[in-house]
Design a protein around this motif. Structure first.
Motif, mmCIF file in Angstrom:
data_model
loop_
_atom_site.group_PDB
_atom_site.id
_atom_site.type_symbol
_atom_site.label_atom_id
_atom_site.label_comp_id
_atom_site.label_asym_id
_atom_site.label_seq_id
_atom_site.Cartn_x
_atom_site.Cartn_y
_atom_site.Cartn_z
ATOM 1 N N THR A 1 5.017 -17.135 8.924
ATOM 2 C CA THR A 1 5.299 -15.993 9.790
ATOM 3 C C THR A 1 4.949 -14.732 9.020
ATOM 4 O O THR A 1 5.746 -14.218 8.250
ATOM 5 N N ARG A 2 3.770 -14.248 9.240
ATOM 6 C CA ARG A 2 3.288 -13.078 8.510
ATOM 7 C C ARG A 2 3.845 -11.813 9.155
ATOM 8 O O ARG A 2 3.921 -11.712 10.372
ATOM 9 N N HIS A 3 4.230 -10.868 8.322
ATOM 10 C CA HIS A 3 4.744 -9.615 8.835
ATOM 11 C C HIS A 3 4.303 -8.463 7.936
ATOM 12 O O HIS A 3 4.102 -8.620 6.741
ATOM 13 N N ILE A 4 4.146 -7.320 8.584
ATOM 14 C CA ILE A 4 3.788 -6.086 7.898
ATOM 15 C C ILE A 4 4.890 -5.078 8.216
ATOM 16 O O ILE A 4 5.217 -4.862 9.379
ATOM 17 N N GLU A 5 5.455 -4.485 7.168
ATOM 18 C CA GLU A 5 6.539 -3.532 7.345
ATOM 19 C C GLU A 5 6.174 -2.207 6.698
ATOM 20 O O GLU A 5 5.442 -2.176 5.707
ATOM 21 N N SER A 6 6.703 -1.125 7.263
ATOM 22 C CA SER A 6 6.461 0.189 6.673
ATOM 23 C C SER A 6 7.789 0.920 6.508
ATOM 24 O O SER A 6 8.755 0.664 7.229
ATOM 25 N N LEU A 7 7.797 1.813 5.542
ATOM 26 C CA LEU A 7 8.980 2.616 5.268
ATOM 27 C C LEU A 7 8.519 4.019 4.923
ATOM 28 O O LEU A 7 7.687 4.209 4.033
ATOM 29 N N SER A 8 9.053 4.995 5.647
ATOM 30 C CA SER A 8 8.717 6.393 5.389
ATOM 31 C C SER A 8 9.346 6.819 4.062
ATOM 32 O O SER A 8 10.486 6.464 3.761
ATOM 33 N N TYR A 9 8.616 7.575 3.267
ATOM 34 C CA TYR A 9 9.123 8.026 1.979
ATOM 35 C C TYR A 9 10.402 8.842 2.125
ATOM 36 O O TYR A 9 11.257 8.837 1.244
ATOM 37 N N SER B 1 0.849 -1.180 0.000
ATOM 38 C CA SER B 1 0.000 0.000 0.000
ATOM 39 C C SER B 1 0.894 1.242 0.000
ATOM 40 O O SER B 1 1.850 1.318 0.772
ATOM 41 N N LEU B 2 0.578 2.190 -0.862
ATOM 42 C CA LEU B 2 1.280 3.462 -0.901
ATOM 43 C C LEU B 2 0.374 4.513 -0.285
ATOM 44 O O LEU B 2 -0.603 4.928 -0.900
ATOM 45 N N THR B 3 0.676 4.913 0.950
ATOM 46 C CA THR B 3 -0.129 5.930 1.623
ATOM 47 C C THR B 3 0.496 7.293 1.370
ATOM 48 O O THR B 3 1.438 7.422 0.592
ATOM 49 N N GLU B 4 0.008 8.325 2.041
ATOM 50 C CA GLU B 4 0.540 9.662 1.833
ATOM 51 C C GLU B 4 1.947 9.825 2.411
ATOM 52 O O GLU B 4 2.722 10.650 1.919
ATOM 53 N N THR B 5 2.276 9.065 3.452
ATOM 54 C CA THR B 5 3.576 9.240 4.104
ATOM 55 C C THR B 5 4.437 7.990 4.122
ATOM 56 O O THR B 5 5.631 8.084 4.372
ATOM 57 N N ASP B 6 3.866 6.817 3.899
ATOM 58 C CA ASP B 6 4.609 5.572 4.062
ATOM 59 C C ASP B 6 4.317 4.578 2.944
ATOM 60 O O ASP B 6 3.274 4.635 2.289
ATOM 61 N N LEU B 7 5.250 3.652 2.798
ATOM 62 C CA LEU B 7 5.062 2.469 1.966
ATOM 63 C C LEU B 7 4.873 1.293 2.914
ATOM 64 O O LEU B 7 5.707 1.065 3.788
ATOM 65 N N TRP B 8 3.782 0.568 2.770
ATOM 66 C CA TRP B 8 3.488 -0.602 3.605
ATOM 67 C C TRP B 8 3.563 -1.853 2.748
ATOM 68 O O TRP B 8 3.012 -1.889 1.652
ATOM 69 N N VAL B 9 4.241 -2.888 3.262
ATOM 70 C CA VAL B 9 4.367 -4.159 2.554
ATOM 71 C C VAL B 9 4.032 -5.272 3.528
ATOM 72 O O VAL B 9 4.542 -5.298 4.658
ATOM 73 N N ARG B 10 3.175 -6.189 3.101
ATOM 74 C CA ARG B 10 2.872 -7.352 3.924
ATOM 75 C C ARG B 10 3.242 -8.607 3.150
ATOM 76 O O ARG B 10 3.076 -8.681 1.929
ATOM 77 N N ALA B 11 3.757 -9.607 3.870
ATOM 78 C CA ALA B 11 4.212 -10.836 3.227
ATOM 79 C C ALA B 11 4.274 -11.947 4.265
ATOM 80 O O ALA B 11 4.111 -11.710 5.460
ATOM 81 N N GLY B 12 4.545 -13.151 3.774
ATOM 82 C CA GLY B 12 4.720 -14.288 4.663
ATOM 83 C C GLY B 12 3.542 -15.226 4.628
ATOM 84 O O GLY B 12 2.408 -14.815 4.412
#
Length: 143
Positions: A75-83, A61-72
């Motif tokens: 062991t499921r994990h959700i990660e975010s990265l600030s632009y 998901s590309l939000t207004e401030t972050d990139l969110w990626v979910r996988a697994g």
């Protein structure tokens, strides 16, 4: 996904090879070849189910401030990265991905941290790269 079809096609080939060996040497039993073929079919089916489940869970998901990626899968994990932390954006695809017109978008920071959006269409990968590049270059998002 790339090994499912060859494995499914290998099972009949193994069974036919077993039949040929049995025909040429009648003392060799037939059942081991059919057991091997059944094992290949079961393995390919389980691999297909696992890949479908993993595919249905992964996303981004590309939000207004972050990139969110979910996988697994297990062991499921959700990660975010600030632009604002983005340093490098690469789009790459291997031979199998190119065959199915897929690509992987890798987003890295200046440190060890990186995210990958795997197996998206090549057009979608280019759109993601262009959007992330524009946002990171313009500095629209504060650190």
């Amino acid at each position: 996904m790339s090994t499912v079809l060859p494995a499914a096609l290998a099972a009949p080939a193994v069974a036919l090879a077993g039949e040929a060996v049995t025909f040429l040497t009648p003392a060799v039993p037939v059942w081991p070849w059919w057991v091997l073929s059944a094992t290949v079919v079961v393995w390919a089916s389980l691999r297909w189910v696992r890949l479908r489940a993993a595919w249905s869970w992964s996303g981004y998901s590309l939000t207004e401030t972050d990139l969110w990626v979910r996988a697994g899968l297990w062991t499921r994990h959700i990660e975010s990265l600030s632009y604002g932390r983005i340093q490098t954006i690469t789009v790459h695809s291997g031979p199998v991905q190119r065959r199915f017109r897929l690509a992987t978008v890798s987003v890295a920071t200046g440190s060890y941290y990186a995210l990958a959006i795997a197996h998206v269409s090549t057009e979608q990968a280019e759109e993601i790269r262009d959007r992330l590049t524009a946002v990171a270059r313009n500095g629209q998002v504060p650190l």
